[in-house]
Design an enzyme around this catalytic site. Structure first.
Site, PDB file in Angstrom:
ATOM      1  N   GLY A  12     -13.621  -2.351   5.364  1.00 50.41           N
ATOM      2  CA  GLY A  12     -12.770  -1.476   5.101  1.00 50.41           C
ATOM      3  C   GLY A  12     -13.998  -0.100   4.652  1.00 50.41           C
ATOM      4  O   GLY A  12     -14.092   0.913   4.230  1.00 50.41           O
ATOM      5  N   VAL A  13     -15.424  -0.328   5.876  1.00 48.39           N
ATOM      6  CA  VAL A  13     -16.538   0.512   5.447  1.00 48.39           C
ATOM      7  C   VAL A  13     -16.584   1.360   6.775  1.00 48.39           C
ATOM      8  O   VAL A  13     -15.868   0.748   7.357  1.00 48.39           O
ATOM      9  CB  VAL A  13     -17.613  -0.497   5.218  1.00 48.39           C
ATOM     10  CG1 VAL A  13     -19.091   0.236   5.655  1.00 48.39           C
ATOM     11  CG2 VAL A  13     -17.889  -1.094   4.297  1.00 48.39           C
ATOM     12  N   THR A  51     -12.929   1.999   9.888  1.00 49.37           N
ATOM     13  CA  THR A  51     -13.078   1.308   9.281  1.00 49.37           C
ATOM     14  C   THR A  51     -13.368   0.021  10.279  1.00 49.37           C
ATOM     15  O   THR A  51     -12.983  -0.272  11.102  1.00 49.37           O
ATOM     16  CB  THR A  51     -12.637   1.228   7.707  1.00 49.37           C
ATOM     17  OG1 THR A  51     -11.004   0.726   8.080  1.00 49.37           O
ATOM     18  CG2 THR A  51     -12.633   2.365   7.147  1.00 49.37           C
ATOM     19  N   ASP A  52     -14.647  -0.940   9.013  1.00 50.12           N
ATOM     20  CA  ASP A  52     -14.846  -2.038  10.116  1.00 50.12           C
ATOM     21  C   ASP A  52     -14.149  -3.344   9.555  1.00 50.12           C
ATOM     22  O   ASP A  52     -12.729  -2.837   8.165  1.00 50.12           O
ATOM     23  CB  ASP A  52     -16.207  -2.530   9.610  1.00 50.12           C
ATOM     24  CG  ASP A  52     -16.992  -3.005   8.647  1.00 50.12           C
ATOM     25  OD1 ASP A  52     -15.621  -2.374   7.641  1.00 50.12           O
ATOM     26  OD2 ASP A  52     -17.723  -2.467   8.543  1.00 50.12           O
ATOM     27  N   GLN A  53     -13.621  -4.153   9.780  1.00 44.26           N
ATOM     28  CA  GLN A  53     -12.930  -5.360   8.761  1.00 44.26           C
ATOM     29  C   GLN A  53     -13.186  -5.181   7.016  1.00 44.26           C
ATOM     30  O   GLN A  53     -11.844  -5.827   6.589  1.00 44.26           O
ATOM     31  CB  GLN A  53     -13.078  -7.086   9.479  1.00 44.26           C
ATOM     32  CG  GLN A  53     -12.151  -7.845   8.513  1.00 44.26           C
ATOM     33  CD  GLN A  53     -12.123  -9.368   9.154  1.00 44.26           C
ATOM     34  OE1 GLN A  53     -13.128  -9.214   9.864  1.00 44.26           O
ATOM     35  NE2 GLN A  53     -11.127  -9.937   9.055  1.00 44.26           N
TER      36      GLN A  53
END
Length: 137
Positions: free
Chosen positions: A20-21, A16-18
């Site tokens: 949360g995706v 995930t990215d920052q």
């Protein structure tokens, strides 16, 4: 409808990215999990394919993002064979969170020798050819 496989996994933090995706590139990795599982359900795996002197490189990828997967989601990858000519093989994927469709996509592959020369699977490995051909709905 032809043979379908279902692979399940939980989204890891590293995917995930920052926010949360899930990062978009991870879906392509998950497609590989799906097609590996489908081959296993047909009674073989990539190791055995390579032992037979065959490779299955990716020659095309499509991916349509509908909704994001999020950190810690349990997802399901549904994989089918959508097209098969004996040389070219296309898998179709649907990625779900429960009943919610998140992503669809395809990967196209070509059976080759280790030198990347195209191979007709019907001649090289008739048994596997028949199993894959039977997957088409």
């Amino acid at each position: 409808m032809g043979k379908r496989s279902k692979a399940c996994l939980r989204v890891r933090y590293q995917e995930t990215d920052q926010m949360g995706v899930v990062h978009h590139a991870n879906y392509i990795k998950w497609f590989e999990i799906g097609r590996t599982e489908l081959l296993r359900q047909l009674g073989t795996d990539y190791r055995r394919v390579e032992e037979q002197g065959l490779l299955l490189p990716v020659i095309e990828v499509t991916c349509q993002y509908k909704k994001p997967a999020l950190y810690d989601d349990e997802i399901h990858i549904i994989t089918t064979v959508s097209d098969y000519t004996g040389v070219k093989l296309t898998f179709a994927y649907e990625v779900y969170r429960g009943e919610e469709l998140l992503v669809t996509g395809t990967t196209a592959h070509c059976w080759t020798t280790p030198q990347l020369k195209p191979v007709n699977l019907k001649k090289a490995w008739p048994e596997l050819h028949q199993l894959i051909a039977s997957c088409i709905g």
